[in-house]
Design an enzyme around this catalytic site. Sequence first.
Site, PDB file in Angstrom:
ATOM      1  N   CYS A 143       0.835  -1.201   0.000  1.00 11.27           N
ATOM      2  CA  CYS A 143       0.000   0.000   0.000  1.00 11.27           C
ATOM      3  C   CYS A 143       0.875   1.259   0.000  1.00 11.27           C
ATOM      4  CB  CYS A 143      -0.970  -0.033   1.191  1.00 11.27           C
ATOM      5  SG  CYS A 143      -2.333   1.163   1.057  1.00 11.27           S
ATOM      6  N   HIS A 157      -3.620  -5.144   0.394  1.00 10.34           N
ATOM      7  CA  HIS A 157      -3.090  -5.655   1.661  1.00 10.34           C
ATOM      8  C   HIS A 157      -3.149  -7.189   1.669  1.00 10.34           C
ATOM      9  CE1 HIS A 157      -2.689  -1.869   3.985  1.00 10.34           C
ATOM     10  NE2 HIS A 157      -3.621  -1.441   3.148  1.00 10.34           N
ATOM     11  N   GLU A 197      -1.664  -9.247   3.498  1.00 10.01           N
ATOM     12  CA  GLU A 197      -1.616  -9.824   4.841  1.00 10.01           C
ATOM     13  C   GLU A 197      -3.009 -10.178   5.366  1.00 10.01           C
ATOM     14  OE1 GLU A 197      -1.608  -5.274   5.647  1.00 10.01           O
ATOM     15  OE2 GLU A 197      -0.959  -6.698   4.094  1.00 10.01           O
TER      16      GLU A 197
END
Length: 541
Positions: free
Chosen positions: A379, A513, A515
């Site tokens: 990001c 993102h 994750e």
Amino acid sequence: MARFIFITGGVVSSLGKGLCSAALGALLQARGFKVRLRKLDPYLNVDPGTMSPYQHGEVYVTDDGAETDLDLGHYERFTGVPARKSDNVTTGQLYSKVLARERRGEYLGATVQVIPHVTDAIKSFVLGDLADEDFVICEIGGTVGDIEGLPFLEAIRQLGNELGRERSLFIHCTLIPYIAAAGELKTKPTQHSVKELQSVGIKPDILVCRSEREIPNEDRRKIGLFCNVREEAVIPALDVHSIYAVPRAYHEEGLDDEVCRHFGLDVGQPGLENWDRIMGRIDEPDGEVTIGVVGKYVSLLDAYKSLAESLTHGGIANNVKVKVSWLDSEIFEKEGTLQQLEGVHGILVPGGFGERGAEGKIAAARFAREHQVPYFGICFGMQMAVIEAARNLAAMPEAGSTEFGNPADPVVGLMTEWSQGNRIERRNSESDLGGTMRLGAYPCVLKEDSRVREIYGEDSISERHRHRFEVNINYRESLEKAGLLFSGLSPDGELPEIVELPSHPWFVGVQFHPELKSRPFDPHPLFTSFVAAAVEQSRLV
């Protein structure tokens, strides 16, 4: 019909109610049940999207674009069940809906009150948007005794009566502190916490007792006696060295057995082989790598909860231990500080907002590029890597982001229009901050023969976003001539999603993102590949 488990907390905050909920969900899954997990947050914010990471920690984003509590990340990582907007609610959201209904006249002139109108809204949330789940686990945020949590406790008290014991169960998480001067564990805080819970009409069926020391059987009997709970339902919850050891630890203490006993379920023991395999990798790795995370909120690691867990998952996939060196990006804005990066095997620059520390992140990206250290920009980390490339590879020394001002070359700018499904989303600099970002899952098309195409093994992917600034597609030609490949784009080719440096051993920046979609049993391919590159780097150092 679904059975409902309500999990409350007492004595102190941060006892691990979220992990308790997630681990219990995993244990019930392992017994063959279908589960759903939900979080009820008592704060007045409409969502955590505009809250400081220092106060709230990470904002977890769902596929359907909800900004939620970080505990939903635990739920997804432990159970693999994708969370939705209907799995997290705040007092602010509930009051907004109740007041909107009052403005529309839906209460027919009645006096709008906490009971029954707010509590009915809470009950509707708990019972709504369900399919064929066997269990719905609802975690109540905060601590028993907090004034803002009273409407939630009243609502679940009512639900307990309406559903009956055959469909409802109450678990209370408490603390058994150790007083070093006395050399004793003290049960009185738990007794007082249960008394507080009972004062609002809720009798816990199971007590989960956090402690840093073994709880003797005599203390368990004492807790059960004074708290009106069966001794077997007093479940010790001792500290463990990895959160992925929690399901096995709770099972060995009998938590899932007590839940099944309460509901009269005669089912076999859970299969925990996958959890044992994960812990085997964590406890006995083949090596170790160090990843330098250059972030803005490193003084509160909950701000990067999913990121830290995803690096662990990447380590599990490569059978190595990932040691994380948390580095404040502001330190790299001073001369002579970049040598702190010389010992790491990979550099990760995560998301963030605002100008503070931005130049330090740009410096970290340059260090990784020039020293051939694996780099992963997420990001904001991707945007800073693009600015660095523009300045130092594409001869744009004044390149920057409009988030910080009006640079001569705005290679990163505010998103003003984008597609979401069948509608067009529009924003401007005057829009509200809350809930106005590009949120949730969006598709991305991967360039053939690119590194990320090889990593994913697919032509197109879907990843979760949370940002309002974007790399300016108008600079693509200049940046690609300088060597920065735009290897992932939105389906219409207008929004850059991924950049990479083909000339570098491993240099990838992503606007989304990743994750948020990594799991211990299914590590995200980008984290798996990044840690693998770090392993190779460790052999060169």
